[in-house]
Scaffold this motif. Sequence first.
Motif, PDB file in Angstrom:
ATOM      1  N   TRP A 152       5.010  -3.849  -5.312  1.00  0.00           N
ATOM      2  CA  TRP A 152       4.281  -2.638  -4.492  1.00  0.00           C
ATOM      3  C   TRP A 152       5.034  -1.514  -4.576  1.00  0.00           C
ATOM      4  N   ASP A 210      -7.339 -14.875  -3.327  1.00  0.00           N
ATOM      5  CA  ASP A 210      -6.807 -15.811  -2.492  1.00  0.00           C
ATOM      6  C   ASP A 210      -6.733 -17.255  -2.777  1.00  0.00           C
ATOM      7  N   ILE A 258       2.481  -6.528  -2.763  1.00  0.00           N
ATOM      8  CA  ILE A 258       3.690  -6.844  -2.157  1.00  0.00           C
ATOM      9  C   ILE A 258       4.068  -8.333  -2.443  1.00  0.00           C
ATOM     10  N   ARG A 259       3.114  -9.469  -2.122  1.00  0.00           N
ATOM     11  CA  ARG A 259       3.339 -10.720  -2.778  1.00  0.00           C
ATOM     12  C   ARG A 259       3.837 -10.966  -4.276  1.00  0.00           C
ATOM     13  N   GLU A 278      -2.432  -3.473  -1.109  1.00  0.00           N
ATOM     14  CA  GLU A 278      -1.194  -3.501  -0.641  1.00  0.00           C
ATOM     15  C   GLU A 278      -0.650  -4.846  -0.466  1.00  0.00           C
ATOM     16  N   LYS A 279      -1.486  -5.802   0.174  1.00  0.00           N
ATOM     17  CA  LYS A 279      -1.014  -7.217   0.499  1.00  0.00           C
ATOM     18  C   LYS A 279      -0.651  -8.036  -0.748  1.00  0.00           C
ATOM     19  N   ASN A 280      -1.423  -7.870  -1.732  1.00  0.00           N
ATOM     20  CA  ASN A 280      -1.121  -8.695  -3.116  1.00  0.00           C
ATOM     21  C   ASN A 280      -0.031  -8.001  -3.675  1.00  0.00           C
ATOM     22  N   LYS A 282       3.000   1.675  -5.802  1.00  0.00           N
ATOM     23  CA  LYS A 282       2.321   2.224  -4.716  1.00  0.00           C
ATOM     24  C   LYS A 282       2.085   3.825  -4.987  1.00  0.00           C
ATOM     25  N   GLU A 294      -6.206  -2.587   1.617  1.00  0.00           N
ATOM     26  CA  GLU A 294      -5.320  -3.579   2.290  1.00  0.00           C
ATOM     27  C   GLU A 294      -5.109  -4.817   1.335  1.00  0.00           C
ATOM     28  N   ILE A 295      -6.070  -5.267   0.532  1.00  0.00           N
ATOM     29  CA  ILE A 295      -6.001  -6.110  -0.300  1.00  0.00           C
ATOM     30  C   ILE A 295      -5.018  -5.983  -1.393  1.00  0.00           C
ATOM     31  N   GLU A 321     -10.585  -2.305   3.534  1.00  0.00           N
ATOM     32  CA  GLU A 321     -10.425  -3.728   3.135  1.00  0.00           C
ATOM     33  C   GLU A 321      -9.730  -3.911   1.994  1.00  0.00           C
TER      34      GLU A 321
END
Lengths: 226, 254
Positions: free
Chosen positions: B137, B168, B132-133, B128-130, B141, B125-126, B122
């Motif tokens: 990334w 978030d 990218i946002r 990578e997602k953030n 990475k 994932e957080i 989890e």
Amino acid sequence: MLHYLEEELEKLKEKIIKMGSLVEEQIDNSFKALFEGDLDLAQKVISRDDEVDKFDVKIDKHCQRIFALTQPVAFDLRLIMSSLMINSDLERMGDISVNIAERVKVLLGQGELLRKMIVDDMSVKVKKIVKMSIDCFVNGDAELAKSIINFDEEIDRLDRKIFDLLTEEMRSNSDLIVPCCHILALVRNIERLSDHATNIAEDVIFLIDAKMVKHSKDPENLKPKE
Amino acid sequence: MLMSDKKIITKNLDLYYSDNQALKNVSIEINEKKITALIGPSGCGKSTFLRTLNRLNDTIDNVRIEGEVKIDGVDIYDKRVDVVSLRRRVGMIFQKSNPFPKSIYENIVYGPRINGITGKKELDEIVEKNCIRAAIWDEVKDRLKESAMGLSGGQQQRVCIARALAVDPEILLMDEPASALDPISTAKIEELMFDLKKDLTIVIVTHNMQQAARVSDRCAFFLTGEIIEYNQTSKMFTKPEKEETQNYISGRFG
């Protein structure tokens, strides 16, 4: 930076005023040449158009430089935008004075017909509206600009009246068809001068009141300020 | 515009540092999922105002606040409001990037861990997602375990944005986020702001007039603790209503 911007804007304004007086002189001389049948003066107007064109390019370049170096906003932005538009109208007016000067030769000896067709009256009014348009820019006078837009309608009415006079003249005297056709084309040019003066007035309203009135039929925009 | 479009509403907000009044009667409605820029000369109260939106001024002694600050209709100065949870909803990015002296990965998972997320998958994932946002990334990475302190200023700032996004938030407060960055890093931050406003409400303090003009939907001009003009940015920079605004944005004072 600020000092630089203010200096540049002042220089730009001076250039527009110089361009305005140059074009006004061209128009005055083209009318003078027309009514006095002065071919030398007509030629002078034609030759001097080069000077107008060079000034036009100079002003465009100056505006581009200010845009690039100072990122102007609000009134400063409107001043440069309106200078570009006014410059373009003045350059077109310069071209029209050349068109008038070029017609002097074919209308030589037609002074009486020109007066009968009240072209001289129209030229007086057009010279006045051109002067008013330059004055309203020089003085930042949006109220004068609004009165110009109404004045243009008066010139349009005169234009239609001359059209009727010309067609009547051609009907009654076929020998005059050729000079009357030249006058018709001439009057079209003179009327265009008034349209360009109106455009300048609209640009001054944009500059001072930040209102876009071109193509607008809304009479509210042209009401004088309370 | 419907009331629900207003994410933040302040009414008659006054703020005092001891006897010195820094905000005077500030009433403003900030639209949801839009960028609002706060501009004005140094000391005009714009950063102070920004900090009232996540109660960061609470940490300063002798600060007194009167008036209302509502987020989604709730007064954030109400006694029942949990400040930690408020600051989770209202993230902040500062002028100088302030990564923790930890790895890039640990910087970003710091908030989620505090919020009780422990699963590696989890957390991965957080991150990578953030990343990218936050448009970082591709640059990090392969070096997530390296210290965030080794990144360039522009990269550090985007890691801080990724860290702020990882919990978030609904609102992102940015206090001159690009003033210490070169034009390319600045452009990256501005581009990512455009992407972020699809999900977030952004309030940015900036001294760069062109930046305010480029990024914001609405703009508030502060002067000596008051809002002089609050308007659509396109209107503010073409046809400002107040002479003081015209003078400030064209560099005539301030």
